[in-house]
Scaffold this motif. Sequence first.
Motif, PDB file in Angstrom:
ATOM      1  N   LEU A   1       0.830  -1.203   0.000  1.00 56.34           N
ATOM      2  CA  LEU A   1       0.000   0.000   0.000  1.00 56.34           C
ATOM      3  C   LEU A   1       0.867   1.256   0.000  1.00 56.34           C
ATOM      4  O   LEU A   1       0.629   2.186  -0.774  1.00 56.34           O
ATOM      5  N   ILE A   2       1.885   1.271   0.840  1.00 55.08           N
ATOM      6  CA  ILE A   2       2.787   2.423   0.906  1.00 55.08           C
ATOM      7  C   ILE A   2       3.540   2.584  -0.409  1.00 55.08           C
ATOM      8  O   ILE A   2       3.714   3.704  -0.909  1.00 55.08           O
ATOM      9  N   SER A   3       3.977   1.472  -0.996  1.00 60.14           N
ATOM     10  CA  SER A   3       4.707   1.582  -2.265  1.00 60.14           C
ATOM     11  C   SER A   3       3.798   2.098  -3.383  1.00 60.14           C
ATOM     12  O   SER A   3       4.232   2.890  -4.227  1.00 60.14           O
TER      13      SER A   3
ATOM     14  N   LEU B   1       4.394   5.544  -5.427  1.00 63.50           N
ATOM     15  CA  LEU B   1       4.441   5.498  -6.886  1.00 63.50           C
ATOM     16  C   LEU B   1       3.440   6.476  -7.487  1.00 63.50           C
ATOM     17  O   LEU B   1       3.758   7.209  -8.430  1.00 63.50           O
ATOM     18  N   PHE B   2       2.247   6.522  -6.931  1.00 65.12           N
ATOM     19  CA  PHE B   2       1.231   7.456  -7.412  1.00 65.12           C
ATOM     20  C   PHE B   2       1.673   8.897  -7.184  1.00 65.12           C
ATOM     21  O   PHE B   2       1.467   9.760  -8.045  1.00 65.12           O
TER      22      PHE B   2
ATOM     23  N   THR C   1       2.975  13.693 -13.922  1.00 64.11           N
ATOM     24  CA  THR C   1       2.908  13.168 -15.280  1.00 64.11           C
ATOM     25  C   THR C   1       1.472  12.913 -15.707  1.00 64.11           C
ATOM     26  O   THR C   1       1.130  13.053 -16.879  1.00 64.11           O
ATOM     27  N   LEU C   2       0.622  12.565 -14.754  1.00 60.81           N
ATOM     28  CA  LEU C   2      -0.760  12.220 -15.058  1.00 60.81           C
ATOM     29  C   LEU C   2      -1.700  13.421 -15.081  1.00 60.81           C
ATOM     30  O   LEU C   2      -2.861  13.276 -15.450  1.00 60.81           O
ATOM     31  N   SER C   3      -1.246  14.606 -14.695  1.00 65.21           N
ATOM     32  CA  SER C   3      -2.151  15.754 -14.608  1.00 65.21           C
ATOM     33  C   SER C   3      -2.764  16.149 -15.963  1.00 65.21           C
ATOM     34  O   SER C   3      -3.937  16.518 -15.993  1.00 65.21           O
ATOM     35  N   PRO C   4      -2.073  16.091 -17.104  1.00 68.12           N
ATOM     36  CA  PRO C   4      -2.750  16.368 -18.370  1.00 68.12           C
ATOM     37  C   PRO C   4      -3.860  15.364 -18.670  1.00 68.12           C
ATOM     38  O   PRO C   4      -4.889  15.717 -19.252  1.00 68.12           O
TER      39      PRO C   4
END
Length: 125
Positions: A4-6, A10-11, A17-20
């Motif tokens: 869960l922590i990893s 990672l998120f 990078t995922l904001s667009p």
Amino acid sequence: MRPLISYILLFAVLLPTLSPWGTIAYYHANKDYIAKVLCENRSRPELHCDGTCYLAKKLKAQQDKQDKETTERVQNTPSIQLFCESTCLFDFTPVSRFRTVVPFFTYVVAAFSRPLDGLFRPPRL
């Protein structure tokens, strides 16, 4: 607990990078509202813009903001001095015969190469 922590870390790393993609998803979810209310070309339906001008403007604003933050981060990064001038306060050379003085820098030349000569030799037959 570790997975869960990893995944959370990672998120957090991938979030910029995922904001667009978030902006594009918002556009597709609200395409009708954007085309009717927020589109700059809504008075000219022959262009078939359907809100892509709004999407392009938002993506451009995000990219500009990210570029500005990156530029500020690079400009505010502290620099590390890799070489020491010859007037340096700390001189870590153990013996002065190993020191070679160049006009601006002092460095150690082959200080520990002699002891290794006895270790690395061909085997005796």
